[in-house]
Each structure stands twice: as C-alpha cells, then as structure tokens.
Design a protein around this motif. Structure first.
Motif, mmCIF file in Angstrom:
data_model
loop_
_atom_site.group_PDB
_atom_site.id
_atom_site.type_symbol
_atom_site.label_atom_id
_atom_site.label_comp_id
_atom_site.label_asym_id
_atom_site.label_seq_id
_atom_site.Cartn_x
_atom_site.Cartn_y
_atom_site.Cartn_z
ATOM 1 N N ALA A 198 0.834 -1.196 0.000
ATOM 2 C CA ALA A 198 0.000 0.000 0.000
ATOM 3 C C ALA A 198 0.871 1.250 0.000
ATOM 4 C CB ALA A 198 -0.929 -0.002 1.209
ATOM 5 N N ALA A 199 0.613 2.137 -0.963
ATOM 6 C CA ALA A 199 1.339 3.402 -1.050
ATOM 7 C C ALA A 199 0.448 4.522 -0.533
ATOM 8 C CB ALA A 199 1.742 3.684 -2.495
ATOM 9 N N PRO A 200 0.896 5.293 0.454
ATOM 10 C CA PRO A 200 0.059 6.366 1.007
ATOM 11 C C PRO A 200 -0.054 7.541 0.045
ATOM 12 C CG PRO A 200 2.226 6.389 2.021
ATOM 13 C CD PRO A 200 2.195 5.174 1.144
ATOM 14 N N LEU A 201 -1.253 8.088 -0.041
ATOM 15 C CA LEU A 201 -1.529 9.254 -0.890
ATOM 16 C C LEU A 201 -2.149 10.383 -0.081
ATOM 17 C CD1 LEU A 201 -2.944 7.421 -4.055
ATOM 18 C CD2 LEU A 201 -0.699 8.505 -3.819
ATOM 19 N N GLY A 202 -1.787 10.480 1.194
ATOM 20 C CA GLY A 202 -2.321 11.540 2.032
ATOM 21 C C GLY A 202 -3.677 11.177 2.598
ATOM 22 N N SER A 203 -4.421 12.173 3.013
ATOM 23 C CA SER A 203 -5.747 11.964 3.593
ATOM 24 C C SER A 203 -6.811 12.484 2.634
ATOM 25 C CB SER A 203 -5.866 12.674 4.936
ATOM 26 O OG SER A 203 -5.688 14.069 4.777
ATOM 27 N N ALA A 204 -8.018 11.977 2.795
ATOM 28 C CA ALA A 204 -9.121 12.380 1.928
ATOM 29 C C ALA A 204 -10.438 12.230 2.673
ATOM 30 C CB ALA A 204 -9.143 11.550 0.646
ATOM 31 N N VAL A 205 -11.438 12.911 2.154
ATOM 32 C CA VAL A 205 -12.790 12.836 2.709
ATOM 33 C C VAL A 205 -13.618 11.806 1.955
ATOM 34 C CG1 VAL A 205 -14.910 14.139 3.153
ATOM 35 C CG2 VAL A 205 -12.673 15.240 3.448
ATOM 36 N N SER A 206 -13.448 11.737 0.625
ATOM 37 C CA SER A 206 -14.227 10.810 -0.196
ATOM 38 C C SER A 206 -13.501 10.558 -1.506
ATOM 39 C CB SER A 206 -15.635 11.354 -0.472
ATOM 40 O OG SER A 206 -15.561 12.528 -1.278
ATOM 41 N N ILE A 207 -13.866 9.454 -2.145
ATOM 42 C CA ILE A 207 -13.416 9.143 -3.503
ATOM 43 C C ILE A 207 -14.599 9.380 -4.428
ATOM 44 C CG2 ILE A 207 -12.477 7.385 -5.042
ATOM 45 C CD1 ILE A 207 -11.407 5.928 -2.566
ATOM 46 N N ASP A 208 -14.463 10.329 -5.352
ATOM 47 C CA ASP A 208 -15.567 10.600 -6.267
ATOM 48 C C ASP A 208 -15.576 9.637 -7.440
ATOM 49 O OD1 ASP A 208 -16.197 12.621 -4.587
ATOM 50 O OD2 ASP A 208 -16.071 14.246 -6.050
ATOM 51 N N GLY A 209 -14.411 9.204 -7.913
ATOM 52 C CA GLY A 209 -14.410 8.237 -9.002
ATOM 53 C C GLY A 209 -13.117 8.223 -9.788
ATOM 54 N N ILE A 210 -12.980 7.183 -10.622
ATOM 55 C CA ILE A 210 -11.901 7.044 -11.589
ATOM 56 C C ILE A 210 -12.556 6.645 -12.902
ATOM 57 C CG2 ILE A 210 -9.686 5.977 -12.135
ATOM 58 C CD1 ILE A 210 -9.524 5.050 -9.217
ATOM 59 N N ALA A 211 -12.381 7.438 -13.939
ATOM 60 C CA ALA A 211 -13.026 7.139 -15.213
ATOM 61 C C ALA A 211 -12.441 5.890 -15.843
ATOM 62 C CB ALA A 211 -12.886 8.328 -16.167
ATOM 63 N N ARG A 212 -13.257 5.138 -16.566
ATOM 64 C CA ARG A 212 -12.761 3.996 -17.318
ATOM 65 C C ARG A 212 -11.638 4.437 -18.255
ATOM 66 N NH1 ARG A 212 -18.285 2.985 -16.697
ATOM 67 N NH2 ARG A 212 -18.871 0.836 -16.248
ATOM 68 N N GLY A 213 -10.630 3.579 -18.348
ATOM 69 C CA GLY A 213 -9.509 3.889 -19.216
ATOM 70 C C GLY A 213 -8.578 4.956 -18.691
ATOM 71 N N SER A 214 -8.724 5.333 -17.425
ATOM 72 C CA SER A 214 -7.938 6.432 -16.865
ATOM 73 C C SER A 214 -7.193 5.966 -15.621
ATOM 74 C CB SER A 214 -8.858 7.607 -16.498
ATOM 75 O OG SER A 214 -8.167 8.588 -15.753
ATOM 76 N N SER A 215 -6.108 6.665 -15.303
ATOM 77 C CA SER A 215 -5.388 6.426 -14.055
ATOM 78 C C SER A 215 -5.434 7.665 -13.164
ATOM 79 C CB SER A 215 -3.927 6.059 -14.352
ATOM 80 O OG SER A 215 -3.291 7.086 -15.083
ATOM 81 N N VAL A 216 -6.398 8.550 -13.426
ATOM 82 C CA VAL A 216 -6.548 9.775 -12.645
ATOM 83 C C VAL A 216 -7.793 9.653 -11.769
ATOM 84 C CG1 VAL A 216 -6.891 12.265 -12.711
ATOM 85 C CG2 VAL A 216 -5.389 11.169 -14.387
ATOM 86 N N ALA A 217 -7.595 9.742 -10.454
ATOM 87 C CA ALA A 217 -8.700 9.647 -9.501
ATOM 88 C C ALA A 217 -9.160 11.042 -9.102
ATOM 89 C CB ALA A 217 -8.265 8.868 -8.264
ATOM 90 N N VAL A 218 -10.462 11.197 -8.983
ATOM 91 C CA VAL A 218 -11.038 12.439 -8.471
ATOM 92 C C VAL A 218 -11.427 12.181 -7.023
ATOM 93 C CG1 VAL A 218 -12.890 14.123 -8.712
ATOM 94 C CG2 VAL A 218 -11.864 13.107 -10.755
ATOM 95 N N VAL A 219 -10.781 12.902 -6.092
ATOM 96 C CA VAL A 219 -11.029 12.697 -4.670
ATOM 97 C C VAL A 219 -11.274 14.044 -4.006
ATOM 98 C CG1 VAL A 219 -9.531 10.665 -4.653
ATOM 99 C CG2 VAL A 219 -8.619 12.874 -3.937
ATOM 100 N N GLU A 220 -11.991 14.000 -2.899
ATOM 101 C CA GLU A 220 -12.231 15.223 -2.129
ATOM 102 C C GLU A 220 -11.325 15.221 -0.903
ATOM 103 O OE1 GLU A 220 -15.828 17.742 0.037
ATOM 104 O OE2 GLU A 220 -16.289 15.960 -1.154
#
Length: 477
Positions: free
Chosen positions: A310-332
């Motif tokens: 597991a690689a830490p990516l900081g803290s977050a409130v929610s995960i909004d999504g990751i589009a199909r075919g993408s490696s970019v996550a939208v998080v709050e």
C-alpha cells in the motif's frame, strides 16, 4: 516353340518395353510442363499480389463486445507480411482512442475505451507496405455497433425485488432475476453478482447474464455485505464484510474482500498494515490490479489486491471516481476536490466551473481524454430553500452545460456515466418529503427514477423506473 516364334515374341516384348518407356517419358514431360505451369502461375500470382500491395483477406471484429468494455480489437489480415504500422497511419471515424500492433500479415486496432452504441464506425489504415517490394495500399473496414443494453433493479415489485435487462428506450424490459430481498447487484463481463439476504443470512449470488446457473460466493462467515463494486472490465468484484457478532472484544468490521465471478475460489481479504484497517470506500483502478482505498481514519492508499504494498496518498474525505480507461482519480480532500495521477502520485485541483448555476457538489469523471466531469449544482435561495439541482457537464476549460434540472422537492442520489462516456445516468428520488426510505441495509426511497441523458447534446433519452443501472460500478451513496 520354333526359333521364329521365339524371335517374334522377343521382338514384341521389346516393342512393348520401348512403348512403356515412351509413355513414361511422355508422362514425365507432361507432369513437368504442368508443374512448371503451376509454378509460373503461382509466381505470377505472387507477383500480382506484390504488384497490388497488401489486400485484406479476413477481418475479426466483435461490435457487441466493443460497446461493453475497453480492450476490443479489430484485426485485419492481409495477403502479405507487413511492415510495422504506425498509429499515425490509422484513422478511426468517429474518433475513438486506440493503439496499433502489427504481427506477420495482420494489423490490429485496439480500442482503449468502449465504443459508442448504435454507431457506424470506419477504420482506414493508410500507406500499408509489405515486407517485400511493391506499392503501398490502403486498408478499410466498416462495422456498426449494436444498441446499448443495461441492467437495473426495482425493489418491491409484486413478484419481489427484480433485476431487469432493458434497452435505452425502456420498451424491452426483461426480468432476469427475482428474490424477496436484494440489497444490491453489479454486472461483470459475463455475470450478475447479487447481494441478497435470506432472513438474517447474507448471501452473494453469481448468475449468468440471463439469471441462470446460480451459485454462491463463499463468504468469510455470518455477517453483512456492503459496498459491492465491479472492476471496469473482466470478472473482478469487491465488497466490504462485517461479522454478525461485533463487540468490544473484537470482530471484523468493514474489511475489504475481492473475488472473481468467473470461478469458485473464496474471496481474498485485502489486508492493510498500520492504522485503522476498516474501509470507508474504495475503487478498482482501471486496466490494473490496483485498488484505491479510503480507510475510516481518512488514509488514502493505493494498493494491490492483497494489500501488502500500500502506497500512502495523504488523507481524503471521499473518492468521487476514476473514469474507465484512466489512471486519474477524483477525490475530495479537506482543501477541495483534487485530481490525483495514480501512476506518479502528482495531483492538481479540479478545474473550477465557469459561472456555476449553484453550489458545486461531487464530480463524476467522464471516460476519454479531456472529457471533463459530471457535477451537481444546488440552487439554494437566500433563505436556505432548495430551488433545484442542476446536473451538468463541466468541460476541462470550466464550461458548464446543463443536462438535467431536478426540482427542489426531488433529491439527486447518484450520477454515473456509460462505458463509452456518451450518456449520463442520474438517479432521482421524486418528492423526497413523501417518498419514504425502505428498511434495507442499503436504504433507498421507495420510488426512484433513473434519467438517461446524452452528454454531447443534453437530450434526455429516457427515464427508467428503478436504480443500480449496471453502468454504475458502485452503489448509490
């Protein structure tokens, strides 16, 4: 026999032998002539083929698979072994992202996103050269993708909770699975995965896409299943599990498990080290074996299916999504909505909408390069009364194009996007004040409508009764 007779017989034998030799020589000559002719014709055929350049002899394409998931291919087999084809030589109309590979006499075009439904596609490969001498040629292939179908669920029908398969017109609804108590379901490439309860007992049932050949996934024990999700393609599913007997003395709570709908292997727990290991939310990362998880103590982690790296990516409130075919996550995060590139950990703020029609809410990423997001905007009066909710497409330059306006008396519960990024699905609970929630583990209002809207045009396609449209890889939240 007299001497004359013997002489006559010997002469006859000699003539017959000479005749056989002449016939043998004649056959050999004729065979040689035919063989030379075949060689010449074959050689001429090869010369003609080379002179004409590579030509298509066979095409492999599955239009139905192309609209369902990424990774489908069109393979063109030709008359000659080919020089490597560069992506710049390939044109796909209408435009779709793709990669190209060349092997022997074949060139393959692989689509990195699902294609649009009910659409004519044309592939043109320009300047194709054989490995030998000869001119280049242009290869073309056309095909039509079928209309899109999807699954959705209605609770409380006269027959029981029911999963339907439907077209996008809402005119061909076909019940495929019925049970007295369905909590949730997901669709994989070849299966339905259904979370049900038989009294106090939780079950996860797997069926074919037509609801047949039912079998159970072995659960870790008596308890509760929640947050059922599916990967962007293939058969991988995940869920969180809590023991039925939770006390101060211990017990598993909100532990993440993954499984394959394609086999009978028991689920595997995604183990995490350090801190709170309870899972608040998670997402499968498209086209990888990785998962993005959010723990109860707000840790955002990128992990493999076993959880050991597991690689830490900081803290977050929610995960909004990751589009199909993408490696970019939208998080709050606490500082706002961010886009995190999961390949290198870099991030940036989500583009701000220009002239937003209200207070911006969660963002659902749309598949495709620079395709933007779907966001909800709450139009609230100065005295705090909700006038409406506008669901809109926000482009990468911040332009806002409204798709659906929901009256203030209604509630938007979820938005998700079709595999190709062509449609948005907006789940709405009409008249929230007199639309009571049921008493399921995943409680939802009794009356629900799923609005389907074409993103490019903003035109509503249909409003379907029910929820859990199979494009949505996560449950309503």
């Amino acid at each position: 026999m007299s001497t004359d007779s013997r002489r006559a017989a010997g002469a006859g034998s000699s003539r017959r032998a000479r005749s056989r030799k002449r016939r043998g020589r004649g056959f050999a000559m004729a065979f040689a002539i035919v063989l030379v002719g075949l060689v010449v014709v074959g050689g001429l055929g090869g010369v003609v083929a080379v002179a004409q350049g590579p030509r298509v002899t066979d095409v492999q394409v599955d239009p139905a698979a192309a609209v369902a998931a990424s990774g489908s291919r069109v393979i063109l087999t030709t008359t000659q072994s080919l020089e490597t084809v560069d992506p710049s030589q390939v044109v796909v109309e209408p435009a779709a992202p793709f990669t190209v590979d060349t092997a022997g006499r074949s060139v393959g075009v692989r689509f990195t996103l699902p294609l649009r439904d009910d659409t004519d596609y044309r592939i043109t490969v320009n300047g194709v050269n054989g490995l030998g001498a000869g001119p280049s040629s242009t290869l073309t292939e056309s095909f039509h993708t079928p209309p899109l179908q999807a699954f959705l669920m209605q609770r409380g029908t006269p027959e029981g909770d029911t999963i339907f398969r439907t077209d996008l017109k809402g005119e061909a609804g076909l019940p495929v699975f019925v049970h007295p108590h369905i909590e949730d379901f997901r669709a994989t490439a070849n299966h339905l995965v259904i979370s049900v309860r038989d009294g106090e007992t939780a079950r996860v049932i797997v069926t074919d896409l037509d609801g047949k050949n039912q079998r159970d996934i072995t659960l870790p024990g008596p308890g509760f299943v929640s947050n059922l999700q599916s990967a962007d393609r293939g058969e991988r599913i995940g869920f969180t599990f809590s023991d039925a007997d939770l006390s101060a003395a211990g017990g598993r709570e909100s532990r993440l498990f993954t499984a394959s709908a394609a086999d009978d292997a028991p689920p595997t727990e995604v183990g995490l080290n350090g801190g709170d290991v309870r899972i608040a939310d998670y997402r499968f990362v498209p086209d990888t074996d990785s998962m993005l998880v959010l723990t109860f103590d707000s840790r955002l982690l990128l992990t493999d299916a076993q959880g050991g790296n597991a690689a830490p990516l900081g803290s977050a409130v929610s995960i909004d999504g990751i589009a199909r075919g993408s490696s970019v996550a939208v998080v709050e995060r606490l500082e706002g909505i961010r886009e995190i590139n999961l390949t290198d950990g870099s991030e940036q703020g989500l583009v701000e909408p220009v002239d937003p029609p209200g207070l911006a809410g969660r963002a659902t990423p749309v598949p495709g390069t620079d395709a933007g997001t779907i966001r909800s905007f709450a139009d609230i009066s100065s005295d705090g009364v909700s006038r409406s909710t506008i669901v809109a497409h926000v482009a990468t330059d911040g332009t806002v194009d409204p798709l659906v306006e929901v009256p203030g008396a209604d509630t938007v519960l979820q938005t998700c996007v079709s595999p190709s990024g062509r449609y948005a699905a907006v789940l709405v609970a009409p008249r929230a004040v007199d639309n009571p929630y049921d008493r399921y583990q995943l409680p939802l209002p009794e009356r629900l409508l799923t609005h389907l809207v074409e993103i490019d045009t903003g035109q509503e396609v249909v409003a379907l009764q029910g929820f859990d449209l199979s494009w949505c890889q996560v449950p309503p939240q």
